[in-house]
Enzyme design. Structure first.
Site, PDB file in Angstrom:
ATOM      1  CE  LYS A  39      27.645  43.045  22.815  1.00 20.38           C
ATOM      2  NZ  LYS A  39      28.734  42.085  23.050  1.00 20.38           N
ATOM      3  CB  THR A  85      30.334  42.143  19.392  1.00 23.78           C
ATOM      4  OG1 THR A  85      30.587  42.883  20.584  1.00 23.78           O
ATOM      5  CG2 THR A  85      29.784  40.788  19.771  1.00 23.78           C
TER       6      THR A  85
END
Length: 333
Positions: A191, A248
């Site tokens: 991610k 994120t």
């Protein structure tokens, strides 16, 4: 009551130490720099990484690893992924062999292509059921401010995962348990690379449609790699997958997204790194090891490939959209 040590006094290490101390447990936080450890001990604040956040009185700080690890039954490793092996090697003789080792690091090691739990097992020779990992949509500042948050604790030994869960369950922090260590770690590592791409797109002036494309297709390539390595596909629909990815990729508090945005606005990698005040954007290094891991297993990861080329091969970031959009069309699944 279980004695806990957190090794690494960056923003997330300090925050996780605070969370565990807020359960009423005694926690020792190890800082690499003596001046930082002494400042935390004297002021109850980590002014370098979490200014304005008061730390509990049950949290102690030291720069001496021998003192930090004495009697620790849960040892939380909160150092950057690419320095984990070096640091852990230096601490090896101080570890209680019955302790639970908990990794907060999110990355894939350069060269070996090992996940962090594999690095820990490699260095310590601890059995895998004594090694847990933590991953989820946990932006350090927000958690430190006690905003409601959740995370995932993965361990092959479910009872040990529950032990760690109980040590970090507070009124504002809710951990869940799973046994899928592979999926939890891959979600956390990959991610960061997708967040870099979203930051780059934002820096180039692209909007939410582009962000939705990158996050969704990013999740697809993470899941492909996970399937190749034996992860549970359901992990990627949960907190360690979609949850961590969305936070994120979207938040200005995300180091990786912010780093990518700087690149998108025309800064070099060196300039963007200098502007982060020593905070590590893990995806800058991990994009290379993740790319190699994907190649090794025959998995196509086009976003990761482009991010690697921008960060390390001098690829013109302005060509990113054309490179991805111009790929051969195909069914979504």
């Amino acid at each position: 009551m279980t004695e806990i040590t957190v090794l690494g006094a960056g923003s997330w290490g300090t925050t996780f130490a605070k969370v565990m101390a807020d359960t009423g447990r005694e926690v020792t936080l190890w800082a690499r720099r003596r001046d930082l450890a002494e400042s935390i001990e004297a002021t109850r604040v980590n002014a370098d990484y979490l200014p304005g956040i008061r730390l509990p009185d049950t949290l102690r700080s030291t720069s001496d690893p021998t003192i930090a690890l004495a009697g620790a039954k849960i040892v939380v490793l909160a150092v950057p992924s690419q320095s984990l092996r070096h640091n852990l090697t230096s601490w090896l003789g101080l570890l209680d062999r019955s302790a639970t080792l908990v990794s907060l690091a999110k990355g894939v090691e350069l060269g070996t292509l090992k996940r962090m739990s594999e690095v820990i097992a490699d260095v310590t020779a601890f059995p895998t059921d004594q090694i847990a990992v933590v991953s989820g949509p946990n932006l350090a500042r927000e958690v430190a401010e006690e905003q409601p948050a959740g995370t995932v604790i993965a361990c092959a030994d479910h009872d040990r995962a529950v032990e760690v869960q109980e040590a970090c369950t507070t009124g504002y922090f809710r951990p869940y348990t799973i046994t899928d260590v592979i999926g939890c770690e891959l979600g956390g590592a990959c991610k960061n690379v997708i967040a870099l791409s979203c930051g780059m797109a934002a820096g180039l002036g692209y909007g939410d449609s582009t962000m939705g494309l990158l996050m969704t297709r990013g999740l697809a390539e993470i899941a492909r790699l996970g399937a190749a390595l034996g992860a549970d596909p359901m992990t990627f629909s949960g907190l360690a997958g979609l949850g961590d990815l969305s936070a994120t990729c979207s938040s200005p508090l995300s180091r990786n997204r912010t780093f990518g945005a700087r690149l998108g606005r025309g800064e070099t990698v060196a300039q963007a790194q200098a502007a982060t005040n020593g905070q590590v954007a893990e995806g800058v290094k991990s994009c290379s090891s993740i790319r190699e891991l994907a190649f090794k297993h025959g998995v196509e990861m086009p976003i990761t490939e482009v991010v690697h080329r921008i960060c390390h091969d001098g690829f013109d970031i302005r060509e990113m959209a054309g490179e991805l959009i111009g790929r051969k069309t195909k069914p979504e699944r």
